[in-house]
Enzyme design. Sequence first.
Site, PDB file in Angstrom:
ATOM      1  N   HIS A 319       0.844  -1.197   0.000  1.00  0.00           N
ATOM      2  CA  HIS A 319       0.000   0.000   0.000  1.00  0.00           C
ATOM      3  C   HIS A 319       0.873   1.239   0.000  1.00  0.00           C
ATOM      4  O   HIS A 319       2.004   1.210   0.463  1.00  0.00           O
ATOM      5  CB  HIS A 319      -0.957   0.008   1.196  1.00  0.00           C
ATOM      6  CG  HIS A 319      -0.264  -0.083   2.524  1.00  0.00           C
ATOM      7  ND1 HIS A 319       0.200  -1.280   3.028  1.00  0.00           N
ATOM      8  CD2 HIS A 319       0.052   0.863   3.433  1.00  0.00           C
ATOM      9  CE1 HIS A 319       0.768  -1.061   4.203  1.00  0.00           C
ATOM     10  NE2 HIS A 319       0.704   0.232   4.478  1.00  0.00           N
TER      11      HIS A 319
HETATM   12 ZN   LIG Z   1       1.608   1.233   5.996  1.00  0.00          ZN
END
Ligand SMILES: [Zn+2]
Length: 366
Positions: A319
Amino acid sequence: MDHIEEIEKVKEGASILEKSSEFAIIIPEVHSNLVMALENAEKIEEVVGIPGRITNLNGMPKTVSSPDFLKTSHMARLALSMMKHDPSLRSAINIKYDPLILEICEKLGLKISSYDRTYEPEVVRKVEGGTIPWGVEEAIKKIDDIPDVIYHEGAWGKEPMICIVGTDAVELAEMAVCIARLYKVEKNSKVKVKPTIPSESNSVLFASSRKKWKDSKPIDGCIFCSIVDGNPEVKEKVLYNDGKNMVLMNLYPYNRGHLEVLPVKHYTDLNELSTEEIKDLFIIVQRTISLIRDVIKPDGINVGINLGEAAGASVDHLHIHIVPRFKYESGFMETTANTRVIEEDIDVMYSKFIEKLDILHFEESL
Ligand SMILES: [Zn+2]
Ligand SMILES: [Zn+2]
């Protein structure tokens, strides 16, 4: 016709609705109407609306006729009934019934009440147009307050319905579009609103010194995959999900407006992605940067990827953190491990982002 403010407001509100493909999704079978009554109105003829209502035409809302004073309308009756309790509540709109829409309304801080048409007294049912005034009284009695949202779950031959009331047709149209956008996002990501579970309680960019979120990992497996799978135990603020990439709000932000962009697939390293996937991912990163610039107006932005625990990654599902930064920061929002930013603040940020979601979808809106 003379310049009538209420007609102008309904016209402007209707044009806001007509531009929203998301709103088309929440138009009920009986179609929608957006109404606004004249000040101190007492009868339907003093309420402006769309006589032919608003329909879903090939995926876009379409007003069937120009705004005008109404002759008959459930929404006009609803506005008139609300005005008896609060004369400023002159506007109303109806949308389709879905429990998810009610959850969204609740998240947005709207007061919700309902009435049950199966309990409608015979004497009320016999009176033409008697149901709505009765229902409004029931809904107000039920919560001992004036609701922003009144719904009923239907009755024999009657479609269930959600009605939103407000002071102004333009504001109400904007609210309806906001709800519709949230509805589309939440429906796509299949996320249900349930008790909060930390996503990354100490996701700290480029720092591994803090207490690891893993120490108190609340559920099995990957939290981001759980969101993708629609695990009802996971509450997340999903802003975007196109099936390939998602944008989430970090519920434990490093700074106000901290967002995360991630591929839906469980990759753990940037180098696992194909060129095509990298391209798609970073297009969303670019748009997320634009979104943050527009909504937060920071002085700078950190874009960061932590690969591996030693680098500070607390969730191994790849992410990208997008963190607004300011020249004068009063200190990071988390100063101690597991300190949680108050949820109201997250909700406020969430609705601000939702208002600008076009930025994440800009290709569609061209
Ligand atoms: Zn993170
Ligand atoms: Zn995962």
